[in-house]
Design a protein around this motif. Structure first.
Motif, PDB file in Angstrom:
ATOM      1  N   THR A  90     -33.976 -44.044  57.588  1.00 12.21           N
ATOM      2  CA  THR A  90     -33.266 -42.849  58.048  1.00 12.21           C
ATOM      3  C   THR A  90     -31.881 -42.722  57.439  1.00 12.21           C
ATOM      4  OG1 THR A  90     -32.501 -44.079  60.005  1.00 12.21           O
ATOM      5  CG2 THR A  90     -34.526 -42.777  60.238  1.00 12.21           C
ATOM      6  N   THR A  91     -31.200 -43.841  57.246  1.00 14.57           N
ATOM      7  CA  THR A  91     -29.840 -43.839  56.715  1.00 14.57           C
ATOM      8  C   THR A  91     -29.598 -45.135  55.949  1.00 14.57           C
ATOM      9  OG1 THR A  91     -29.033 -42.581  58.626  1.00 14.57           O
ATOM     10  CG2 THR A  91     -27.374 -43.657  57.270  1.00 14.57           C
ATOM     11  N   ALA A  92     -28.786 -45.068  54.915  1.00 21.46           N
ATOM     12  CA  ALA A  92     -28.332 -46.274  54.228  1.00 21.46           C
ATOM     13  C   ALA A  92     -26.954 -46.022  53.644  1.00 21.46           C
ATOM     14  CB  ALA A  92     -29.307 -46.688  53.126  1.00 21.46           C
ATOM     15  N   HIS A  93     -26.102 -47.032  53.726  1.00 21.53           N
ATOM     16  CA  HIS A  93     -24.750 -46.977  53.172  1.00 21.53           C
ATOM     17  C   HIS A  93     -24.588 -48.061  52.124  1.00 21.53           C
ATOM     18  CE1 HIS A  93     -22.384 -44.292  55.960  1.00 21.53           C
ATOM     19  NE2 HIS A  93     -23.486 -44.465  56.674  1.00 21.53           N
ATOM     20  N   TYR A  94     -23.805 -47.769  51.103  1.00 20.40           N
ATOM     21  CA  TYR A  94     -23.347 -48.820  50.214  1.00 20.40           C
ATOM     22  C   TYR A  94     -22.411 -49.745  50.992  1.00 20.40           C
ATOM     23  CZ  TYR A  94     -24.760 -45.717  46.336  1.00 20.40           C
ATOM     24  OH  TYR A  94     -25.454 -44.910  45.473  1.00 20.40           O
ATOM     25  N   VAL A  95     -22.431 -51.015  50.645  1.00 18.35           N
ATOM     26  CA  VAL A  95     -21.412 -51.964  51.102  1.00 18.35           C
ATOM     27  C   VAL A  95     -20.705 -52.465  49.852  1.00 18.35           C
ATOM     28  CG1 VAL A  95     -20.926 -54.108  52.315  1.00 18.35           C
ATOM     29  CG2 VAL A  95     -22.817 -52.637  53.082  1.00 18.35           C
ATOM     30  N   VAL A  96     -19.390 -52.324  49.835  1.00 15.12           N
ATOM     31  CA  VAL A  96     -18.609 -52.676  48.654  1.00 15.12           C
ATOM     32  C   VAL A  96     -17.456 -53.582  49.077  1.00 15.12           C
ATOM     33  CG1 VAL A  96     -17.300 -51.818  46.679  1.00 15.12           C
ATOM     34  CG2 VAL A  96     -19.172 -50.435  47.616  1.00 15.12           C
ATOM     35  N   GLY A  97     -17.464 -54.809  48.580  1.00 17.77           N
ATOM     36  CA  GLY A  97     -16.395 -55.738  48.904  1.00 17.77           C
ATOM     37  C   GLY A  97     -16.252 -56.025  50.392  1.00 17.77           C
ATOM     38  N   GLY A  98     -17.359 -55.970  51.111  1.00 19.43           N
ATOM     39  CA  GLY A  98     -17.320 -56.241  52.542  1.00 19.43           C
ATOM     40  C   GLY A  98     -16.967 -55.054  53.395  1.00 19.43           C
ATOM     41  N   ALA A 129     -19.275 -59.240  51.988  1.00 22.92           N
ATOM     42  CA  ALA A 129     -19.350 -58.813  50.591  1.00 22.92           C
ATOM     43  C   ALA A 129     -20.658 -59.223  49.930  1.00 22.92           C
ATOM     44  CB  ALA A 129     -18.171 -59.376  49.811  1.00 22.92           C
ATOM     45  N   ASP A 130     -21.430 -60.106  50.564  1.00 26.64           N
ATOM     46  CA  ASP A 130     -22.740 -60.463  50.032  1.00 26.64           C
ATOM     47  C   ASP A 130     -23.783 -59.381  50.305  1.00 26.64           C
ATOM     48  OD1 ASP A 130     -21.943 -62.954  48.994  1.00 26.64           O
ATOM     49  OD2 ASP A 130     -22.103 -63.870  50.980  1.00 26.64           O
ATOM     50  N   LEU A 131     -23.421 -58.386  51.119  1.00 32.33           N
ATOM     51  CA  LEU A 131     -24.299 -57.238  51.344  1.00 32.33           C
ATOM     52  C   LEU A 131     -23.972 -56.136  50.346  1.00 32.33           C
ATOM     53  CD1 LEU A 131     -24.260 -56.913  55.255  1.00 32.33           C
ATOM     54  CD2 LEU A 131     -26.017 -57.980  53.819  1.00 32.33           C
ATOM     55  N   GLY A 132     -24.995 -55.481  49.836  1.00 23.01           N
ATOM     56  CA  GLY A 132     -24.814 -54.320  48.973  1.00 23.01           C
ATOM     57  C   GLY A 132     -25.239 -53.038  49.628  1.00 23.01           C
ATOM     58  N   VAL A 133     -26.113 -53.144  50.651  1.00 20.05           N
ATOM     59  CA  VAL A 133     -26.626 -51.979  51.375  1.00 20.05           C
ATOM     60  C   VAL A 133     -26.773 -52.339  52.846  1.00 20.05           C
ATOM     61  CG1 VAL A 133     -28.572 -50.386  51.672  1.00 20.05           C
ATOM     62  CG2 VAL A 133     -27.874 -51.066  49.375  1.00 20.05           C
ATOM     63  N   PHE A 134     -26.407 -51.396  53.709  1.00 19.07           N
ATOM     64  CA  PHE A 134     -26.598 -51.532  55.156  1.00 19.07           C
ATOM     65  C   PHE A 134     -27.280 -50.258  55.630  1.00 19.07           C
ATOM     66  CE2 PHE A 134     -25.054 -51.495  59.648  1.00 19.07           C
ATOM     67  CZ  PHE A 134     -25.472 -52.758  60.030  1.00 19.07           C
ATOM     68  N   GLY A 135     -28.481 -50.388  56.186  1.00 17.96           N
ATOM     69  CA  GLY A 135     -29.249 -49.185  56.499  1.00 17.96           C
ATOM     70  C   GLY A 135     -29.957 -49.243  57.831  1.00 17.96           C
ATOM     71  N   SER A 136     -30.633 -48.150  58.162  1.00 24.85           N
ATOM     72  CA  SER A 136     -31.389 -48.058  59.405  1.00 24.85           C
ATOM     73  C   SER A 136     -32.779 -47.494  59.119  1.00 24.85           C
ATOM     74  CB  SER A 136     -30.667 -47.167  60.414  1.00 24.85           C
ATOM     75  OG  SER A 136     -30.517 -45.845  59.924  1.00 24.85           O
ATOM     76  N   SER A 164     -31.124 -54.155  57.133  1.00 20.95           N
ATOM     77  CA  SER A 164     -31.632 -52.915  57.703  1.00 20.95           C
ATOM     78  C   SER A 164     -31.902 -53.100  59.194  1.00 20.95           C
ATOM     79  CB  SER A 164     -32.923 -52.490  56.990  1.00 20.95           C
ATOM     80  OG  SER A 164     -32.709 -52.374  55.593  1.00 20.95           O
ATOM     81  N   ILE A 165     -31.504 -52.111  60.002  1.00 23.52           N
ATOM     82  CA  ILE A 165     -31.530 -52.204  61.461  1.00 23.52           C
ATOM     83  C   ILE A 165     -32.449 -51.135  62.040  1.00 23.52           C
ATOM     84  CG2 ILE A 165     -30.113 -52.204  63.558  1.00 23.52           C
ATOM     85  CD1 ILE A 165     -29.342 -54.400  61.625  1.00 23.52           C
ATOM     86  N   ASN A 166     -33.264 -51.512  63.011  1.00 20.39           N
ATOM     87  CA  ASN A 166     -34.061 -50.570  63.791  1.00 20.39           C
ATOM     88  C   ASN A 166     -33.159 -50.022  64.899  1.00 20.39           C
ATOM     89  OD1 ASN A 166     -35.768 -49.331  65.685  1.00 20.39           O
ATOM     90  ND2 ASN A 166     -37.441 -50.756  65.316  1.00 20.39           N
ATOM     91  N   LEU A 167     -32.629 -48.813  64.697  1.00 18.60           N
ATOM     92  CA  LEU A 167     -31.617 -48.297  65.623  1.00 18.60           C
ATOM     93  C   LEU A 167     -32.183 -47.973  67.001  1.00 18.60           C
ATOM     94  CD1 LEU A 167     -29.323 -46.019  63.429  1.00 18.60           C
ATOM     95  CD2 LEU A 167     -29.058 -48.424  64.054  1.00 18.60           C
ATOM     96  N   GLU A 168     -33.454 -47.641  67.081  1.00 19.72           N
ATOM     97  CA  GLU A 168     -34.038 -47.371  68.401  1.00 19.72           C
ATOM     98  C   GLU A 168     -33.994 -48.624  69.261  1.00 19.72           C
ATOM     99  OE1 GLU A 168     -38.176 -45.717  70.477  1.00 19.72           O
ATOM    100  OE2 GLU A 168     -38.037 -45.941  68.299  1.00 19.72           O
ATOM    101  N   SER A 169     -34.410 -49.740  68.689  1.00 20.21           N
ATOM    102  CA  SER A 169     -34.341 -51.015  69.418  1.00 20.21           C
ATOM    103  C   SER A 169     -32.900 -51.427  69.664  1.00 20.21           C
ATOM    104  CB  SER A 169     -35.072 -52.108  68.634  1.00 20.21           C
ATOM    105  OG  SER A 169     -36.442 -51.808  68.502  1.00 20.21           O
ATOM    106  N   TYR A 170     -32.036 -51.133  68.707  1.00 19.48           N
ATOM    107  CA  TYR A 170     -30.617 -51.460  68.837  1.00 19.48           C
ATOM    108  C   TYR A 170     -30.014 -50.777  70.064  1.00 19.48           C
ATOM    109  CZ  TYR A 170     -25.681 -51.938  67.505  1.00 19.48           C
ATOM    110  OH  TYR A 170     -24.340 -52.225  67.490  1.00 19.48           O
ATOM    111  N   GLU A 171     -30.352 -49.515  70.252  1.00 22.37           N
ATOM    112  CA  GLU A 171     -29.785 -48.765  71.377  1.00 22.37           C
ATOM    113  C   GLU A 171     -30.391 -49.190  72.701  1.00 22.37           C
ATOM    114  OE1 GLU A 171     -30.721 -44.903  69.697  1.00 22.37           O
ATOM    115  OE2 GLU A 171     -28.578 -44.455  69.515  1.00 22.37           O
ATOM    116  N   GLU A 172     -31.624 -49.675  72.695  1.00 22.58           N
ATOM    117  CA  GLU A 172     -32.300 -50.053  73.938  1.00 22.58           C
ATOM    118  C   GLU A 172     -31.703 -51.302  74.574  1.00 22.58           C
ATOM    119  OE1 GLU A 172     -36.376 -50.445  72.914  1.00 22.58           O
ATOM    120  OE2 GLU A 172     -36.776 -48.280  72.912  1.00 22.58           O
ATOM    121  N   ASP A 173     -31.254 -52.246  73.754  1.00 23.69           N
ATOM    122  CA  ASP A 173     -30.751 -53.509  74.286  1.00 23.69           C
ATOM    123  C   ASP A 173     -29.601 -54.005  73.412  1.00 23.69           C
ATOM    124  OD1 ASP A 173     -30.290 -56.087  75.230  1.00 23.69           O
ATOM    125  OD2 ASP A 173     -32.407 -56.458  75.659  1.00 23.69           O
ATOM    126  N   PRO A 174     -28.361 -53.619  73.737  1.00 22.69           N
ATOM    127  CA  PRO A 174     -27.206 -54.002  72.909  1.00 22.69           C
ATOM    128  C   PRO A 174     -27.028 -55.507  72.740  1.00 22.69           C
ATOM    129  CG  PRO A 174     -26.602 -52.248  74.414  1.00 22.69           C
ATOM    130  CD  PRO A 174     -27.971 -52.706  74.832  1.00 22.69           C
TER     131      PRO A 174
END
Length: 328
Positions: A90-98, A129-136, A164-174
């Motif tokens: 659904t979404t992905a962001h670049y990660v640059v230098g942390g 910084a070891d991540l290049g992409v963070f997404g859902s 990559s994160i399953n945001l539906e599960s993320y919202e159900e149980d923080p």
């Protein structure tokens, strides 16, 4: 990361070979510790969705999306992100230098930003910084086991990763989401070139533990972990071609109180990851055997940094809802 009745996760898939003697295991002062020492300074406070005030890393500007940050060495298409029949991105962001950069796939999602804030609260920016992409993604799986999150390498050398994160599960149980992200990030820092040899030669000459991706170096965290906690033939029971799952670890869990649930009992990597999440968020060990693993982590400066950040941010102790082992 997969979920059944306990905190469960699946990220990198691993295979195993035999372990060498304890003489090949370095002491707690590993390259990992030296690589990730940082000044424990925190920046502006920010509120997450759970009501806690987290303090961000000044160097990483935790949680701030900087739309000017991009990179040209990652593929942010659905295929490049790893979309398949079980997940839709659904979404992905670049990660640059942390730091969290521009959205490279889909639209910016505030819940994903909140997830990044939580991850940044416990993770030094040098490691982010070891991540290049963070997404859902949205999971299309059915049944008892649903993927909560996963990580994968973005290059052949294992120097850059995607989370990559399953945001539906993320919202159900923080709380479970916090444990999930710590678990998954452990699959990043234990799979770096400073930890594992991915060369073709390593497969035939591994004296520690080959997970199918490569051979863990003698002073790596996982080589130490295997030698200390997967001895007496346990490592020989691991099938390199079998995917980590709760069902794969059920028999081992039923007779061994040293695991935080059957998923942890399915492989050394998942055992380490579940134990690491419990350590970071100060869960009650439940058994002396699990406590021994948490005590070992407390002797590793590079791991203590994560826990110290969680304590400083006021996160935890969390409740231990892992399925107990050793009761079969």
């Amino acid at each position: 990361m997969k979920l059944s009745t306990a905190f469960i996760s699946a990220a990198l898939l691993f295979a195993a070979c035999g372990s060498d003697s304890d003489d090949d295991v370095a002491d707690a002062s590993t390259e990992f510790d030296a690589e990730y020492e940082y000044d424990d300074e925190f920046g502006d406070e920010y509120d997450d969705e759970y009501g806690d005030e987290y303090e961000g890393d000044a160097a990483g500007a935790a949680g701030t999306v900087d739309m000017s940050l991009t990179r040209d060495d990652v593929d942010c298409s659905a295929e490049g992100l790893g979309e398949d029949e079980t997940s839709t991105f659904t979404t992905a962001h670049y990660v640059v230098g942390g730091a969290l950069g521009a959205a490279c796939f889909g639209d910016d999602d505030p819940t994903l930003t909140q997830a990044w804030e939580a991850l940044s609260a416990i993770t030094p920016s040098l490691q982010l910084a070891d991540l290049g992409v963070f997404g859902s993604f949205e999971s299309t799986e059915g049944g008892d086991e649903v993927t909560l999150a996963f990580v994968n390498t973005l290059d052949d050398d294992g120097t850059l990763f995607q989370m990559s994160i399953n945001l539906e599960s993320y919202e159900e149980d923080p709380n479970e989401a916090l444990l999930t992200m710590a678990h998954e990030f452990s699959h990043v820092f234990t799979a770096l070139p400073s930890q594992i040899d991915r060369s073709a030669e390593s497969e035939d000459n591994c004296a520690t533990y080959d997970n199918g991706e490569g051979c863990y170096l003698p002073d790596s965290l996982m080589a130490q972990w295997v030698a200390l906690f997967w001895d007496d033939g346990l490592i020989d029971e691991i099938n390199p071609s079998e995917e980590a799952s709760g069902s794969a670890g059920e028999d081992r869990c039923s007779i061994n109180p040293g695991f935080l649930g059957p998923y942890a009992a399915s492989s050394p990597e998942e055992d380490f990851a579940e134990s690491f999440s419990a350590y970071v968020f100060q869960l009650d060990a439940g058994t002396d055997a699990v406590q021994a693993k948490l005590d070992w982590m407390n002797d590793q400066p590079g791991l203590v940094e994560f826990r110290d950040r969680a304590v400083t941010a006021g996160i935890g102790p969390l409740e231990n809802n892992f399925e107990p082992c050793g009761e079969g």
